[in-house]
Design an enzyme around this catalytic site. Sequence first.
Site, PDB file in Angstrom:
ATOM      1  N   SER A 186       0.530  -0.997  -0.057  1.00 57.63           N
ATOM      2  CA  SER A 186       0.078   0.088   0.296  1.00 57.63           C
ATOM      3  C   SER A 186       1.072   1.388   0.239  1.00 57.63           C
ATOM      4  O   SER A 186       2.265   1.614   0.366  1.00 57.63           O
ATOM      5  CB  SER A 186      -0.834   0.496   1.212  1.00 57.63           C
ATOM      6  OG  SER A 186      -1.894  -0.908   1.657  1.00 57.63           O
ATOM      7  N   ALA A 246      -6.480   2.322   2.013  1.00 60.18           N
ATOM      8  CA  ALA A 246      -8.278   2.789   1.905  1.00 60.18           C
ATOM      9  C   ALA A 246      -8.006   2.989   3.248  1.00 60.18           C
ATOM     10  O   ALA A 246      -8.941   3.857   3.382  1.00 60.18           O
ATOM     11  CB  ALA A 246      -8.835   1.335   1.998  1.00 60.18           C
ATOM     12  N   HIS A 293     -10.662  -4.004  -3.862  1.00 56.20           N
ATOM     13  CA  HIS A 293     -10.755  -5.528  -4.887  1.00 56.20           C
ATOM     14  C   HIS A 293     -12.108  -5.567  -5.630  1.00 56.20           C
ATOM     15  O   HIS A 293     -13.493  -4.219  -5.692  1.00 56.20           O
ATOM     16  CB  HIS A 293      -9.825  -6.260  -3.790  1.00 56.20           C
ATOM     17  CG  HIS A 293      -8.355  -6.449  -3.578  1.00 56.20           C
ATOM     18  ND1 HIS A 293      -7.576  -5.624  -4.230  1.00 56.20           N
ATOM     19  CD2 HIS A 293      -8.505  -6.454  -2.299  1.00 56.20           C
ATOM     20  CE1 HIS A 293      -6.434  -6.343  -3.087  1.00 56.20           C
ATOM     21  NE2 HIS A 293      -6.846  -5.709  -2.673  1.00 56.20           N
TER      22      HIS A 293
END
Length: 195
Positions: free
Chosen positions: A61, A114, A151
Amino acid sequence: MSEIIELTLGHSPDPDDAFMFYALARDKIDTGPYRFRHVLQDIQTLNERATRGELDITAISIHAYAYVLDKYALLPAGASMGFGYGPMVVAKQEIAPADLTGMTIAIPGKMTSAYLELQLAIGQFEPVHVPFDEIIPRVADGEFPSGLIIHEGQLTYGGHGLHKVLDLGAWWKDETSLPLPLGGNAVRRDLGAER
């Protein structure tokens, strides 16, 4: 004959990573002396492993990359960017984005991009780490009032009776007019510049 060099390559089992790494996994391209041992794990686990420098190459990430700059270099290929599209918060009931502040929200991990983006968008909330592929069913079953999905869940949540509350990619575009940085691929610095 040249020496074979095996490198560990961490990526998640989601469809976009499967597509990205297919050619390497199926020996469809010449990799010279390098061979890759694929390690399939969720992105939070890969982020945590990167903090310990455990994998030679790993998906990571962008949020987590800030914590491993001393161990890994970001590769110029394989980045995931959202252009008006990104992680989403979903709920069983229709609610307003403003109602998310202070709410318990299932998240795919505290080192995920996220999670950072949701904090920027709504401020304080109660995060609970849940593996990314369990968030949708656990929100649909009522265990959590809402969940932050990534996803393929961004495409399938409606089939589980869930409602989109907030699309962080759309929010980011409205706020900045820029693409939303989500993930990338990184290589351990101690492998040396040649590798």
